[in-house]
Design a protein around this motif. Sequence first.
Motif, short mmCIF file in Angstrom:
data_model
loop_
_atom_site.label_atom_id
_atom_site.label_comp_id
_atom_site.label_asym_id
_atom_site.label_seq_id
_atom_site.Cartn_x
_atom_site.Cartn_y
_atom_site.Cartn_z
N MET A 194 0.85 -1.17 0.00
CA MET A 194 0.00 0.00 0.00
C MET A 194 0.90 1.23 0.00
N ARG A 195 0.56 2.21 -0.81
CA ARG A 195 1.34 3.44 -0.88
C ARG A 195 1.07 4.26 0.37
N VAL A 196 2.16 4.58 1.10
CA VAL A 196 2.05 5.34 2.35
C VAL A 196 3.02 6.51 2.28
N TYR A 197 2.54 7.66 2.74
CA TYR A 197 3.34 8.88 2.80
C TYR A 197 3.76 9.05 4.26
N VAL A 198 5.03 8.87 4.52
CA VAL A 198 5.54 8.84 5.89
C VAL A 198 6.21 10.17 6.23
N PRO A 199 5.67 10.90 7.20
CA PRO A 199 6.36 12.11 7.64
C PRO A 199 7.65 11.72 8.37
N ALA A 200 8.68 12.50 8.14
CA ALA A 200 9.98 12.22 8.78
C ALA A 200 10.67 13.54 9.05
N THR A 201 11.80 13.46 9.74
CA THR A 201 12.63 14.65 9.95
C THR A 201 13.84 14.55 9.04
N PHE A 202 14.48 15.68 8.86
CA PHE A 202 15.69 15.65 8.03
C PHE A 202 16.73 14.73 8.67
N ALA A 203 16.79 14.72 9.99
CA ALA A 203 17.77 13.88 10.69
C ALA A 203 17.49 12.39 10.49
N ASP A 204 16.25 12.02 10.15
CA ASP A 204 15.90 10.62 9.93
C ASP A 204 16.44 10.06 8.61
N LEU A 205 16.86 10.91 7.69
CA LEU A 205 17.19 10.45 6.34
C LEU A 205 18.28 9.37 6.32
N GLU A 206 19.27 9.46 7.18
CA GLU A 206 20.32 8.45 7.18
C GLU A 206 19.75 7.09 7.58
N THR A 207 18.97 7.05 8.63
CA THR A 207 18.34 5.80 9.08
C THR A 207 17.41 5.26 8.00
N ILE A 208 16.66 6.14 7.38
CA ILE A 208 15.74 5.73 6.31
C ILE A 208 16.52 5.13 5.15
N SER A 209 17.60 5.78 4.74
CA SER A 209 18.37 5.31 3.59
C SER A 209 19.03 3.96 3.83
N ARG A 210 19.17 3.57 5.10
CA ARG A 210 19.75 2.26 5.43
C ARG A 210 18.68 1.21 5.72
N GLY A 211 17.40 1.59 5.59
CA GLY A 211 16.32 0.64 5.81
C GLY A 211 16.08 0.30 7.26
N LEU A 212 16.40 1.23 8.15
CA LEU A 212 16.28 0.98 9.59
C LEU A 212 15.17 1.80 10.26
N HIS A 213 14.41 2.53 9.48
CA HIS A 213 13.39 3.43 10.04
C HIS A 213 12.12 2.64 10.37
N GLU A 214 11.58 2.85 11.56
CA GLU A 214 10.36 2.18 12.01
C GLU A 214 9.33 3.21 12.46
N PRO A 215 8.72 3.92 11.52
CA PRO A 215 7.73 4.92 11.91
C PRO A 215 6.45 4.26 12.41
N ALA A 216 5.80 4.91 13.34
CA ALA A 216 4.54 4.39 13.88
C ALA A 216 3.34 4.84 13.05
N ARG A 217 3.50 5.97 12.35
CA ARG A 217 2.37 6.56 11.63
C ARG A 217 2.75 6.99 10.23
N GLY A 218 1.74 7.11 9.41
CA GLY A 218 1.90 7.63 8.06
C GLY A 218 0.54 8.13 7.59
N PHE A 219 0.47 8.42 6.32
CA PHE A 219 -0.76 8.88 5.70
C PHE A 219 -0.93 8.13 4.39
N ALA A 220 -2.16 7.73 4.09
CA ALA A 220 -2.42 6.94 2.89
C ALA A 220 -3.77 7.33 2.30
N LEU A 221 -3.98 6.90 1.09
CA LEU A 221 -5.23 7.13 0.40
C LEU A 221 -6.24 6.11 0.94
#
Length: 153
Positions: free
Chosen positions: A1-28
């Motif tokens: 499912m396509r999800v739009y995940v809010p993040a911080t600029f500081a999260d980008l490194e963790t995200i780029s390594r596939g280690l991000h575990e957000p609790a929330r997002g936004f979807a259609l």
Amino acid sequence: MRVYVPATFADLETISRGLHEPARGFALTHRMLEISSLDDEEEIAEQVRDAAAWASVKDLGSPVRVVIVVDHPRADVEELAGEHPAAVALQGRIGVAEIACAFIDEPDAVADVRAALDGGDDARESLEARDLLWWGPGELASVPGPDAPSSGA
């Protein structure tokens, strides 16, 4: 499912390594489709992306708007009743292969973000008039930071 995940600029490194575990997002979500006055799903998806962008600065405290667009397993996405009509809860880590792209403000948007958070409708409209820049999954480590000078300076 396509999800739009809010993040911080500081999260980008963790995200780029596939280690991000957000609790929330936004979807259609079904609820979003039901209440939207728009007929075009792409336009509704832009509204959903914009809600995630606002959440990145308002709820997460990012100095610029950051939205990670992911294709997350539907079984790990649940609509959140009583919140924004597009709000969803997410389970699990966001793997690198799930990242479709990211939308991030230009570094010089910091002042507009601050004004929108502090000010009224005019400041928010000014921020929303700014285009979010598209970044591919492999480019997340090279996104210029909010404190970096813009290329036009």
